[in-house]
Scaffold this motif. Structure first.
Motif, PDB file in Angstrom:
ATOM      1  N   SER A 104       0.868  -0.745   0.368  1.00 60.70           N
ATOM      2  CA  SER A 104       0.044  -0.230   0.039  1.00 60.70           C
ATOM      3  C   SER A 104       0.682   1.524  -0.025  1.00 60.70           C
ATOM      4  O   SER A 104       0.374   1.911  -0.966  1.00 60.70           O
ATOM      5  CB  SER A 104      -0.557  -0.043   1.120  1.00 60.70           C
ATOM      6  OG  SER A 104      -0.047  -0.502   2.043  1.00 60.70           O
ATOM      7  N   PHE A 105       1.777   1.487   1.485  1.00 61.10           N
ATOM      8  CA  PHE A 105       2.758   2.700   1.026  1.00 61.10           C
ATOM      9  C   PHE A 105       3.054   2.329  -0.510  1.00 61.10           C
ATOM     10  O   PHE A 105       3.720   3.162  -1.349  1.00 61.10           O
ATOM     11  CB  PHE A 105       4.157   2.163   1.855  1.00 61.10           C
ATOM     12  CG  PHE A 105       5.225   3.012   2.145  1.00 61.10           C
ATOM     13  CD1 PHE A 105       4.553   4.624   3.278  1.00 61.10           C
ATOM     14  CD2 PHE A 105       6.083   3.235   1.420  1.00 61.10           C
ATOM     15  CE1 PHE A 105       5.522   5.897   2.238  1.00 61.10           C
ATOM     16  CE2 PHE A 105       6.722   4.485   1.308  1.00 61.10           C
ATOM     17  CZ  PHE A 105       6.243   5.298   1.738  1.00 61.10           C
ATOM     18  N   ASP A 106       3.580   1.379  -1.458  1.00 59.80           N
ATOM     19  CA  ASP A 106       4.941   1.183  -2.486  1.00 59.80           C
ATOM     20  C   ASP A 106       3.966   1.568  -3.076  1.00 59.80           C
ATOM     21  O   ASP A 106       4.824   3.341  -4.332  1.00 59.80           O
ATOM     22  CB  ASP A 106       5.156   0.027  -2.747  1.00 59.80           C
ATOM     23  CG  ASP A 106       6.476  -0.453  -1.345  1.00 59.80           C
ATOM     24  OD1 ASP A 106       7.087  -0.007  -1.107  1.00 59.80           O
ATOM     25  OD2 ASP A 106       6.073  -1.549  -1.890  1.00 59.80           O
ATOM     26  N   LYS A 107       2.475   1.759  -3.294  1.00 56.57           N
ATOM     27  CA  LYS A 107       1.877   1.983  -4.218  1.00 56.57           C
ATOM     28  C   LYS A 107       0.883   3.720  -3.715  1.00 56.57           C
ATOM     29  O   LYS A 107       1.349   4.578  -4.868  1.00 56.57           O
ATOM     30  CB  LYS A 107       0.545   1.245  -4.610  1.00 56.57           C
ATOM     31  CG  LYS A 107      -0.517   1.986  -5.602  1.00 56.57           C
ATOM     32  CD  LYS A 107      -2.211   1.230  -5.271  1.00 56.57           C
ATOM     33  CE  LYS A 107      -2.907   2.234  -6.202  1.00 56.57           C
ATOM     34  NZ  LYS A 107      -4.021   0.764  -6.464  1.00 56.57           N
ATOM     35  N   HIS A 108       1.613   4.410  -3.084  1.00 59.75           N
ATOM     36  CA  HIS A 108       1.017   5.167  -2.568  1.00 59.75           C
ATOM     37  C   HIS A 108       2.565   6.254  -3.135  1.00 59.75           C
ATOM     38  O   HIS A 108       2.055   7.950  -3.684  1.00 59.75           O
ATOM     39  CB  HIS A 108       1.106   5.793  -0.870  1.00 59.75           C
ATOM     40  CG  HIS A 108       1.215   7.062  -0.315  1.00 59.75           C
ATOM     41  ND1 HIS A 108      -0.125   7.957  -0.650  1.00 59.75           N
ATOM     42  CD2 HIS A 108       1.792   7.641   0.045  1.00 59.75           C
ATOM     43  CE1 HIS A 108       0.816   9.053  -0.047  1.00 59.75           C
ATOM     44  NE2 HIS A 108       1.826   8.476   0.245  1.00 59.75           N
ATOM     45  N   ILE A 109       3.523   6.199  -2.567  1.00 54.59           N
ATOM     46  CA  ILE A 109       4.645   6.629  -3.377  1.00 54.59           C
ATOM     47  C   ILE A 109       5.128   7.023  -4.194  1.00 54.59           C
ATOM     48  O   ILE A 109       5.256   7.904  -5.315  1.00 54.59           O
ATOM     49  CB  ILE A 109       6.003   6.743  -2.557  1.00 54.59           C
ATOM     50  CG1 ILE A 109       7.496   7.223  -2.466  1.00 54.59           C
ATOM     51  CG2 ILE A 109       6.311   5.143  -2.746  1.00 54.59           C
ATOM     52  CD1 ILE A 109       8.232   7.280  -1.741  1.00 54.59           C
TER      53      ILE A 109
END
Length: 873
Positions: A337-342
């Motif tokens: 989820s964080f990888d997608k966000h950044i």
């Protein structure tokens, strides 16, 4: 005592604030980025968390170069992402919104202090003492509740005075110096990275695991590197398993010449293949650049500290770092989820820079698209890459935010209703820090728990830089956990080394067998010279001294222990022993046959006239002489030595005592026959036997006396000092040989005297001449053989001397006294008619009538006849 300590710190805090305000902000002399402004990322909230990150790095006094080694944008976005998730979670801090205020500290103390003052709201002129607008009431309460950061130890130490003075809890994601473990100096500090003491312990365990005895170390010349290397040096002094070789410090302002000089110090340690790298990223980068310049790729295996972990993602250093081991404060779990966000944020900013509120990301995009700054383009590409994965430091930032949120949730429990009524949150700051230390949960990279002083439990994953084809990757090959009984767990078979073997790192190689170490003064337990021990010495248990083996012992093959040496003596199976026994058996056989023939011919006039009784005593002495050789070639023992000691001397006496009696009798008969017609006294056979027994008994008494003084036994000897030779022989005493030989020499001397006196006897009476031959032979034996026994040490030679001496004496006696008479009986003199001769055979040799005279009258007549014949002539 504690109140006095805190009061001193309070005064120091006030002094620092005054100096910073007066010289920095009230004057406005701090040089920042290209626009001389403080980059600030802010979002309002009910409670604001501060952030200090090293987005830029200071070079030559300017804070304008992107610190691309840490992925600063990713860490900043991680903090924002974690705060937004908490705001969207109704189970944590309900009815309360977290805000953030983020500044760049440039990784330097002065910039960090300036950013901290901004962060605390102290940059306003109303807060500068001496300003016309100064109003302390407006500066009492800082606008933030807690701070995430700083990242560097030196900045943490500098900003701690401000944060402690205003009681602002701050959690660092990467400041690991042991100095920060002092809760009296840093009362509101905590961290989510293990202290360097744990890190040093992990490095030492790795060194000991691979038995590396001597390693070199590189550190950065600042608080982080200096405290780490000092801890390593202190532990090496109390650890006898390894030593430090070259220790070089790298300053971030060092020139290439200075770095090359430091690397040459490392190269001088020719046997060192392991380097400890305990430095900040920039210093590490400068050092590795120097290694590349000197073409040292693949020459060393490095053990990198947590601050160097960012190097593993830089392809410029893959060749240098291949096979190296790095300590990573836990392995981060991938957060899709964080990888997608950044990824989305970075791509959106690249398409439209105004789409993001993050001024740091805007700087990256503008620096790449507008100014084509290579480092900023690399950071942008890395951030928006589909392969982007949350690195360790970003994961720690997210955990730090969660710690503060959970601690604040615990602190405000039951007080949320009062917040909307204007509750002063600053009143809970003390409880807030206490609850931070009590917070524990499973975070993005493992279990989160603090120690009483705010330190994080020591735990690392160990990563190995490996090559797979043309690609390099960091592979987890082990773990170190301070709470486990066996702290270090490594999968050796999974490690890829830069060499075709496990690195060997030592100062001095292990000494070969038979060598001992001569220590050097600098590192005595690791550096030494090898000194050869003598062949007769072993090395001590610690390999530092040569020890002589006890008597009759000799070192083993490795010269580590002494072994009892089997003594040498003449075995009956030896060729020399066989030769001696053959000759002796032959002589003994002839002696026995001669004895039988003497008994058989005992009534022959020649045998009777020779003095049968004394001749049989002499024959017994001859037989005993041959028998003694069997004892000489036997394995020495108490009984064998007893017989040998008596028999060696008594055999000579047994021959010469009756021989002296015999020759003395001949002398008396012939010389008294000239003077008197009367028959001499004591020439009867019984007297001859008695006199012989008396003379033999004297020697026997002498031998028994010596056996009483020194009991017979087999003794071991080291004939040649410091040689592997032990002999076993009988304990013949020099005094015993001398006294016994003196007695025998007296007997032999008298025999010689009387043999000379009777040398002019008629041809028919010249047996004494042959007695003289025996005497002279024996004299030669005594002069040559007996003393030689005490000179030589080799057992075979000793036995040969004794055997030859005895056999020669016995054989000479056998031939001249016995075989010659048997010859005469059969071939020279008619055994029935005394004085008659076998036709044509002259009466010569040692078979003359000097020994065959049966009575005094016959001897007298022969003597007168001889004298008349001589007168007529």
């Amino acid at each position: 005592m504690e109140d006095r300590y805190r009061l001193a710190h309070l005064r120091m805090h006030v002094t620092v604030i005054f100096i910073i305000c007066a010289r920095s902000f009230c004057v406005g002399s701090v040089s920042r980025n290209a626009n001389n402004s403080f980059t600030h990322y802010f979002k309002k909230g009910d409670v604001v968390l501060g952030g200090l990150f090293s987005f830029y790095q200071e070079i030559d006094g300017n804070c304008s170069t992107l610190n691309d080694l840490h992925g600063a944008v990713g860490r900043i976005e991680a903090m924002i992402y974690a705060i937004e998730k908490i705001n969207n979670n109704t189970n944590i801090l309900p009815n309360l919104t977290l805000g953030y205020s983020i500044y760049d500290d440039c990784g330097q103390e002065s910039f960090g202090l300036a950013s901290s003052l901004h962060l605390l709201g102290l940059e306003r002129t109303s807060c500068c003492p001496g300003s016309t607008q100064y109003n302390m009431e407006k500066c009492d309460t800082p606008p933030i509740l807690g701070v995430i950061g700083p990242e560097y130890t030196k900045v943490t130490i500098a900003t701690n005075h401000l944060f402690s003075f205003y009681q602002v809890p701050h959690i660092s994601a990467s400041a690991s110096s042991d100095e920060l473990s002092d809760s009296n100096r840093f009362p509101f500090f905590s961290r989510l990275v293990p202290s360097d003491s744990f890190q040093i312990g992990a490095m030492i365990d790795i060194i000991e695991h691979f038995k590396w005895k001597y390693v070199s170390a590189v550190y950065s010349n600042e608080d982080y590197g200096e405290h780490g290397i000092n801890e390593l040096i202190d532990r090496s002094h109390t650890n006898d398993k390894f030593c430090l070789g070259a220790i070089v410090g790298i300053s971030e302002s060092a020139t290439n010449v200075e770095i090359d000089r430091a690397i040459r110090q490392i190269e001088k340690q020719s046997h060192v293949e392991v380097l400890i790298l305990f430095s900040l990223p920039r210093a590490s980068q400068m050092f590795l650049d120097g290694m590349k310049r000197r073409n040292l790729i693949g020459s060393y295996t490095m053990i990198g500290s947590d601050a160097t972990i960012s190097l593993v993602s830089n392809p410029d250093y893959f060749g240098l770092l291949k096979g190296s081991l790095f300590l990573n404060p836990y392995s981060s779990q991938r957060l899709p989820s964080f990888d997608k966000h950044i990824n989305e944020v970075a791509k959106a900013a690249e398409d439209n820079v105004s789409s993001t509120e993050n001024p740091f990301l805007q700087t990256i995009v503008n620096g790449c698209k507008r100014d084509a700054i290579e480092s900023m383009c690399a950071e942008l590409n890395r951030t928006k890459s589909a392969n982007f994965s949350l690195n360790t430091w970003a994961a720690i930032v997210m955990d730090a935010v969660n710690v503060m949120a959970l601690a604040l949730n615990t602190t405000l429990e039951g007080k949320y209703d009062k917040i909307n009524e204007g509750y002063d949150i600053s009143a809970i700051v003390g409880d807030f820090h206490t609850n931070i230390l009590k917070t524990s949960f499973r975070g993005t990279r493992g279990f989160i728990q603090f120690m009483e002083n705010g330190d994080f439990m020591g735990s690392y994953v160990i990563e190995n830089i490996q090559e797979d084809g043309n690609e390099f990757d960091s592979i987890v090959v082990g773990q170190w956990n301070s709470q486990n009984e066996t702290k270090l767990s490594l999968f050796d078979e999974d490690i890829q080394w830069p060499f075709d073997h496990v690195p060997r790192s030592y100062c001095s190689s292990t000494c070969l067998a038979g060598y001992v170490t001569r220590e050097h003064n600098d590192n005595p337990q690791c550096c030494w010279e090898c000194s050869k021990c003598h062949d007769y010495e072993i090395t001590s248990a610690n390999g530092t001294a040569c020890l002589a083996c006890p008597e009759f012992h000799w070192p083993d093959v490795n010269q580590t222990s002494c072994e009892l040496v089997d003594p040498t003596f003449l075995h009956k199976s030896d060729s020399a022993a066989i030769a001696f026994l053959f000759l002796t058996s032959l002589g003994l056989t002839i002696s026995l046959i001669t004895s039988v023939m003497y008994i058989y011919l005992r009534n022959k006039p020649l045998i009777k006239a020779s003095g049968r009784e004394t001749m049989f005593i002499i024959m017994l002495g001859v037989i005993l002489s041959y028998v003694m050789v069997f004892f000489f070639v036997s394995e020495p023992s108490t009984s064998v030595c007893g017989v040998a000691r008596i028999g060696l001397i008594i055999t000579f006496t047994w021959i010469y005592a009756p021989l002296l009696v015999k020759v003395f009798r001949i002398n008396r008969i012939f010389y008294l026959a000239k003077k008197s017609p009367q028959k001499p006294k004591y020439i009867a056979a019984s007297y001859q036997v008695l006199f012989s027994i008396i003379l033999i008994s004297v020697q026997l008494v002498i031998s028994i006396m010596w056996l009483t003084i020194k009991a017979p036994r087999a003794e071991k000897h080291n004939p040649v000092l410091y040689q592997r030779e032990v002999t076993l022989s009988c304990n013949f005493q020099q005094g015993e040989i001398i006294t016994s030989s003196m007695y025998n020499l007296i007997l032999i001397g008298l025999c010689c005297y009387y043999a000379i006196r009777t040398r002019k006897l008629p041809d028919n009476f010249k047996e004494t001449k042959f007695i003289g031959v025996i005497v002279y032979t024996t004299m030669f034996i005594f002069v040559a053989f007996i003393p030689s026994y005490f000179v030589v040490t080799e057992p075979v030679t000793r036995v040969a001397i004794l055997s030859i001496a005895v056999v020669c004496n016995a054989s000479t006696t056998l031939v001249c006294l016995f075989l010659s008479k048997l010859y005469a009986v059969y071939f020279v003199i008619d055994g029935n008619e005394p004085g008659t001769r076998t036709s044509g055979v002259p009466i010569a040799h040692c078979n003359n009538k000097a020994a065959v005279v049966g009575d005094f009258d016959t001897v007298k007549n022969e003597t007168v006849s001889t004298e008349n014949t001589s007168s007529a002539v």
